[in-house]
Design an enzyme around this catalytic site. Structure first.
Site, PDB file in Angstrom:
ATOM      1  N   CYS A 180       0.810  -1.144   0.362  1.00  0.00           N
ATOM      2  CA  CYS A 180      -0.003   0.184   0.140  1.00  0.00           C
ATOM      3  C   CYS A 180       0.743   1.148  -0.084  1.00  0.00           C
ATOM      4  O   CYS A 180       0.525   2.281   0.241  1.00  0.00           O
ATOM      5  CB  CYS A 180      -0.948   0.658   1.088  1.00  0.00           C
ATOM      6  SG  CYS A 180      -2.380  -1.751   1.297  1.00  0.00           S
ATOM      7  N   LYS A 213      -8.412  -0.289  10.899  1.00  0.00           N
ATOM      8  CA  LYS A 213      -9.072  -1.371   9.297  1.00  0.00           C
ATOM      9  C   LYS A 213      -7.351  -2.400  10.515  1.00  0.00           C
ATOM     10  O   LYS A 213      -6.155  -2.172   9.868  1.00  0.00           O
ATOM     11  CB  LYS A 213      -8.017  -0.824   8.030  1.00  0.00           C
ATOM     12  CG  LYS A 213      -7.957  -1.837   6.861  1.00  0.00           C
ATOM     13  CD  LYS A 213      -8.030  -1.107   5.170  1.00  0.00           C
ATOM     14  CE  LYS A 213      -7.363  -2.029   4.109  1.00  0.00           C
ATOM     15  NZ  LYS A 213      -6.661  -1.212   3.577  1.00  0.00           N
ATOM     16  N   ARG A 221      -8.170  -9.790  -2.990  1.00  0.00           N
ATOM     17  CA  ARG A 221      -7.202  -9.915  -3.356  1.00  0.00           C
ATOM     18  C   ARG A 221      -7.608 -10.177  -4.903  1.00  0.00           C
ATOM     19  O   ARG A 221      -6.367  -9.914  -5.944  1.00  0.00           O
ATOM     20  CB  ARG A 221      -5.688 -10.212  -2.375  1.00  0.00           C
ATOM     21  CG  ARG A 221      -5.513 -10.274  -1.151  1.00  0.00           C
ATOM     22  CD  ARG A 221      -4.848  -9.189  -0.582  1.00  0.00           C
ATOM     23  NE  ARG A 221      -5.155  -8.648   0.748  1.00  0.00           N
ATOM     24  CZ  ARG A 221      -4.349  -9.084   1.792  1.00  0.00           C
ATOM     25  NH1 ARG A 221      -4.081 -10.187   1.906  1.00  0.00           N
ATOM     26  NH2 ARG A 221      -4.549  -8.217   2.858  1.00  0.00           N
ATOM     27  N   GLU A 231      -5.674   5.106  16.855  1.00  0.00           N
ATOM     28  CA  GLU A 231      -6.484   5.010  15.635  1.00  0.00           C
ATOM     29  C   GLU A 231      -7.119   6.264  14.919  1.00  0.00           C
ATOM     30  O   GLU A 231      -6.788   7.659  14.369  1.00  0.00           O
ATOM     31  CB  GLU A 231      -6.114   4.548  15.006  1.00  0.00           C
ATOM     32  CG  GLU A 231      -5.321   3.047  14.344  1.00  0.00           C
ATOM     33  CD  GLU A 231      -4.055   3.473  13.981  1.00  0.00           C
ATOM     34  OE1 GLU A 231      -5.041   5.227  13.433  1.00  0.00           O
ATOM     35  OE2 GLU A 231      -2.817   3.303  13.944  1.00  0.00           O
ATOM     36  N   LYS A 240     -13.225  -1.681   9.396  1.00  0.00           N
ATOM     37  CA  LYS A 240     -13.597  -3.120   8.559  1.00  0.00           C
ATOM     38  C   LYS A 240     -11.693  -4.166   9.091  1.00  0.00           C
ATOM     39  O   LYS A 240     -10.834  -3.780   9.913  1.00  0.00           O
ATOM     40  CB  LYS A 240     -12.169  -2.645   6.749  1.00  0.00           C
ATOM     41  CG  LYS A 240     -12.402  -3.593   5.787  1.00  0.00           C
ATOM     42  CD  LYS A 240     -11.462  -2.587   4.781  1.00  0.00           C
ATOM     43  CE  LYS A 240     -11.347  -3.505   3.849  1.00  0.00           C
ATOM     44  NZ  LYS A 240     -10.982  -3.485   2.365  1.00  0.00           N
ATOM     45  N   SER A 281     -14.891  -9.184   1.245  1.00  0.00           N
ATOM     46  CA  SER A 281     -15.346 -10.229   0.770  1.00  0.00           C
ATOM     47  C   SER A 281     -15.081 -11.197   1.321  1.00  0.00           C
ATOM     48  O   SER A 281     -16.117 -12.122   1.056  1.00  0.00           O
ATOM     49  CB  SER A 281     -14.029 -10.120  -0.118  1.00  0.00           C
ATOM     50  OG  SER A 281     -12.638 -10.095   1.036  1.00  0.00           O
TER      51      SER A 281
END
Length: 329
Positions: free
Chosen positions: A132, A201, A211, A239, A254, A280
């Protein structure tokens, strides 16, 4: 004076009574549908690990968007798969990039104005290594650099806002990226563009099918040095607070169902819009059960989404959005 017998079932006796006293409601406008945009025309490629989900070209994405409007859904979360990748992920901020092209196409369609377009901001789909951010190597060792990655992530967010994104959504988990994005947006004349931060996350096994969908699997190593440790709820609150201090307007949790406690605590602490991303793996494991006849499809879908609303999500990103929209309609 005689005592009375408590009968909790009185208010469950009919559907009308149950509806009247229902505490949590799920509506189509609170659902966000993810789209994976790929180059080409007429492309609708099935994603094998996510039955019913596709990689789509821009023209096909417009058809999906029109269906979302018809169902009364709230918006789209857009991901782009570029024709080429490089070490820096330069396709992410390309003015003619796949996401920028898709955003402009959606905004040209007057019939799609009711949909909020949310642009995922990350480099993983665009980098040749699948991480990322920018990777620095020292022999066999590697590290994902923070500050150099943040500069490119902010540049990407500004490019997506310029192309028409209603909301930009950084999902990279680099430190300081919200502040950098806010500065880049403001400097580019996009002071009114909100930031939806993937503030908590977690590094999760539940991203597996994504992915494949986004062609974003790391070519080496993993993402545990920048995505959160799933054991840490207090750190998740830090965070979130940091991202809000840096200028995030809304936050996204997430994964969703494995982290309902984190979602609930965030809802209790923060008076900002909060979304949950039913990722997913959550989608695919439910679909696998449906295909085997182990779960009743519509009931399980709605129940899974209601759990997120009950825990405090104002809106939900889900691959079931269209199906749930039809059921709720």
């Amino acid at each position: 004076m005689t005592g009375h017998v408590t009968r909790m079932r009185r208010m469950r006796r009919t559907e009308a009574l149950r509806s009247l006293v229902r505490e949590t409601h799920l509506r189509p406008e609170s659902l966000i549908y993810p789209l994976f945009i790929v180059p080409g025309e007429g492309v609708r490629k099935p994603i094998s690990s996510m039955p019913g989900v596709f990689n789509v070209s821009v023209d096909e994405a417009l058809k999906d968007a029109a269906e979302c409007v018809e169902l009364g859904l709230g918006g789209l979360l857009l991901f782009g798969l570029p024709p080429e990748k490089d070490e820096q992920g330069s396709g992410a901020w390309d003015e003619q990039g796949i996401m920028q092209t898709a955003l402009r196409a959606i905004k040209r369609e007057s019939g799609l104005k009711s949909l909020v377009t949310i642009a995922d901001v990350c480099l993983c789909e665009y980098t040749s290594h699948g991480h990322c951010g920018i990777v620095a190597r020292d022999g066999e060792e590697y590290a994902v650099e923070n500050d150099s990655s943040v500069r490119l992530i902010a540049k990407t967010a500004a490019s997506l806002a310029e192309a028409g994104a209603d909301i930009v959504a950084p999902s990279d988990m680099m430190d300081g990226r919200v502040e950098a994005i806010r500065a880049a947006l403001d400097e580019g004349g996009h002071q009114q563009t909100p930031i939806m931060s993937y503030a908590a996350k977690f590094a999760s096994a539940f991203y597996g099918p994504f992915r494949e969908a986004a062609d974003s699997a790391p070519q080496f190593g993993d993402r545990k040095t920048y995505q959160m440790d799933g054991a840490n709820r207090r750190e998740a609150m830090r965070e979130i607070e940091q991202d809000l201090l840096e200028g995030a307007d809304m936050i996204l949790m997430k994964p969703a169902m494995p982290y309902l406690d984190v979602l609930k605590e965030a809802r209790d602490r923060y008076e900002v819009p909060i979304g949950a991303y039913q990722v997913s793996g959550e989608y695919s494991m439910l679909v696998a059960a449906f295909e085997r006849g182990w779960l009743e499809r519509e009931r399980a879908i709605i129940e899974s989404l209601l759990s997120l609303r009950r825990a405090g999500a104002d809106f939900i990103v889900t691959y079931f959005a269209k199906e749930a929209g039809r059921a709720l309609g």
